[in-house]
Design a protein around this motif. Structure first.
Motif, PDB file in Angstrom:
ATOM      1  N   SER A 212      63.796  -9.066 -25.498  1.00 49.55           N
ATOM      2  CA  SER A 212      65.236  -9.016 -25.741  1.00 49.55           C
ATOM      3  C   SER A 212      65.566  -9.852 -26.966  1.00 49.55           C
ATOM      4  O   SER A 212      64.886 -10.847 -27.252  1.00 49.55           O
ATOM      5  N   TRP A 213      66.624  -9.450 -27.669  1.00 51.60           N
ATOM      6  CA  TRP A 213      67.123 -10.239 -28.794  1.00 51.60           C
ATOM      7  C   TRP A 213      67.946 -11.395 -28.267  1.00 51.60           C
ATOM      8  O   TRP A 213      68.654 -11.268 -27.269  1.00 51.60           O
ATOM      9  N   TRP A 214      67.870 -12.529 -28.922  1.00 48.85           N
ATOM     10  CA  TRP A 214      68.761 -13.637 -28.573  1.00 48.85           C
ATOM     11  C   TRP A 214      70.210 -13.249 -28.855  1.00 48.85           C
ATOM     12  O   TRP A 214      71.123 -13.665 -28.152  1.00 48.85           O
ATOM     13  N   ASP A 215      70.415 -12.462 -29.908  1.00 51.07           N
ATOM     14  CA  ASP A 215      71.758 -11.993 -30.259  1.00 51.07           C
ATOM     15  C   ASP A 215      71.666 -10.488 -30.504  1.00 51.07           C
ATOM     16  O   ASP A 215      71.065 -10.049 -31.484  1.00 51.07           O
ATOM     17  N   GLU A 216      72.251  -9.699 -29.616  1.00 49.40           N
ATOM     18  CA  GLU A 216      72.143  -8.244 -29.701  1.00 49.40           C
ATOM     19  C   GLU A 216      72.835  -7.673 -30.935  1.00 49.40           C
ATOM     20  O   GLU A 216      72.530  -6.552 -31.359  1.00 49.40           O
ATOM     21  N   ASN A 217      73.768  -8.418 -31.519  1.00 49.59           N
ATOM     22  CA  ASN A 217      74.462  -7.930 -32.713  1.00 49.59           C
ATOM     23  C   ASN A 217      73.682  -8.249 -33.981  1.00 49.59           C
ATOM     24  O   ASN A 217      73.462  -7.381 -34.829  1.00 49.59           O
ATOM     25  N   LYS A 219      70.498  -9.384 -34.079  1.00 47.42           N
ATOM     26  CA  LYS A 219      69.089  -9.026 -33.892  1.00 47.42           C
ATOM     27  C   LYS A 219      68.167  -9.900 -34.747  1.00 47.42           C
ATOM     28  O   LYS A 219      68.187 -11.111 -34.633  1.00 47.42           O
ATOM     29  N   ARG A 230      63.825 -13.084 -31.029  1.00 47.86           N
ATOM     30  CA  ARG A 230      63.774 -12.416 -29.723  1.00 47.86           C
ATOM     31  C   ARG A 230      62.816 -13.179 -28.805  1.00 47.86           C
ATOM     32  O   ARG A 230      62.058 -14.046 -29.259  1.00 47.86           O
TER      33      ARG A 230
END
Length: 329
Positions: A212-217, A219, A230
């Motif tokens: 998973s990304w730490w920040d989905e926006n 990336k 990630r």
């Protein structure tokens, strides 16, 4: 007769269910496959030996490392009265602690900041971090404490998050640590209810790894540029395993470190403070010297209270307090 047989069947069914459910819950909720980790101290004999071992440690994988993430030893070129070990968090690297390390160095300490296993690689999307193991973290802890023994008469070890769990393992097993300062350790995670921590760990240790990304926006563009953007669920599972190893040991005997300070951040959105309190209570039940400090909630600190490159940092408040908790000078 038919009614009697039905009654007997129902009774046996109830007995079967009443036995299966507790047994199943016991199996699911109990930590499984915990490694038997033992400390193997081999302290450096003096400053020269410690410096050589630090240099050898830093050579490993050097060509593949981000230059900012290589082992850093801030040295006064002699053994000082105190050596400070700083242990960064999961997916970060020694640069996280660089500025705080400078503060301790200016106080006269020798400072050691070594990358955790599989951390600090220049290629930020590396899958090598998924190979992280509880055994490696324990071996890392032994090595940095061994080196620090030659750098200072007294040894202080400070770690955050996964580095906090690693520091806690060292505190449990190493009697040559004078002070362990454990900051927001990842004994559990905020989104996992404490009673289910072991169950989730057991489950993810069996499932194929996922990322998973730490920040989905943002990336791969999430700052800072020297940290991995990630995380591997398998790696997080290994950090939890090390925490359960510590808890199991704490039930049997007190931590070996002379003193422990647990640092809490009530606004931490990543780790479980409740789970950390369980470990603290285990240690206190063993009559260990464990103090706690909690940053004020009004500070609105994020999980990473160390790295000055984090947008929500308040190092002008955090650093002096951590130095104070270590006894200042």
């Amino acid at each position: 007769m038919h009614k009697l047989l039905n009654a007997i069947r129902r009774r046996w069914l109830l007995l079967l269910i009443s036995g299966i459910v507790p047994a199943t819950l016991f199996f699911i909720l109990k930590p499984r496959n915990l490694p038997k980790l033992v400390s193997y101290p081999h302290p450096a004999e003096g400053y020269a030996s410690a410096a050589r071992r630090a240099e050898n440690f830093g050579v490993q994988g050097k060509k593949l490392m981000n230059p900012l993430c290589r082992l850093e030893m801030m040295s006064h070129k002699r053994k000082t009265s105190r050596a400070v070990i700083l242990v960064h968090g999961y997916t970060s690297c020694p640069q996280q602690f660089h500025e705080l390390g400078k503060r301790f160095f200016e106080l006269g300490d020798n400072v050691l900041i070594a990358p955790l296993p599989h951390h600090g690689l220049a290629y930020r999307l590396t899958e090598d971090q998924a190979r992280l193991g509880a055994e490696e973290l324990a071996a890392y802890a032994d090595e940095v404490v061994d080196i620090a023994r030659g750098l200072g008469d007294r040894v202080v070890m400070i770690g955050i998050s996964a580095g906090g769990v690693t520091t806690a393992w060292a505190a449990q097993y190493r009697s040559d640590i004078d002070l362990a300062v454990i900051i927001s350790p990842a004994f559990g995670f905020k989104e996992i209810p404490v009673p289910l921590t072991a169950a989730v760990m057991n489950m993810y240790s069996l499932l194929p790894d996922s990322w998973s990304w730490w920040d989905e926006n943002l990336k791969e563009n999430v700052p800072p540029a020297y940290a991995y953007p990630r995380y591997s669920r398998r790696a997080l599972t290994e950090i939890l395993r090390l925490g359960f190893v510590i808890e199991r040991a704490a039930v049997k005997h007190p931590p070996a470190a002379k003193k422990i300070v647990m640092v809490f951040n009530p606004n931490d959105g990543s780790i479980s403070n409740e789970r950390t309190l369980q470990i603290v209570e285990r240690w206190k039940a063993q009559q260990a010297t464990v103090d706690s400090f909690t940053f004020d909630a009004s500070l609105n600190l994020g999980h990473d209270i160390i790295d000055p490159n984090q947008p929500d940092q308040k190092v002008d408040i955090v650093y002096p307090k951590l130095i104070e908790l270590c006894g200042g000078e």
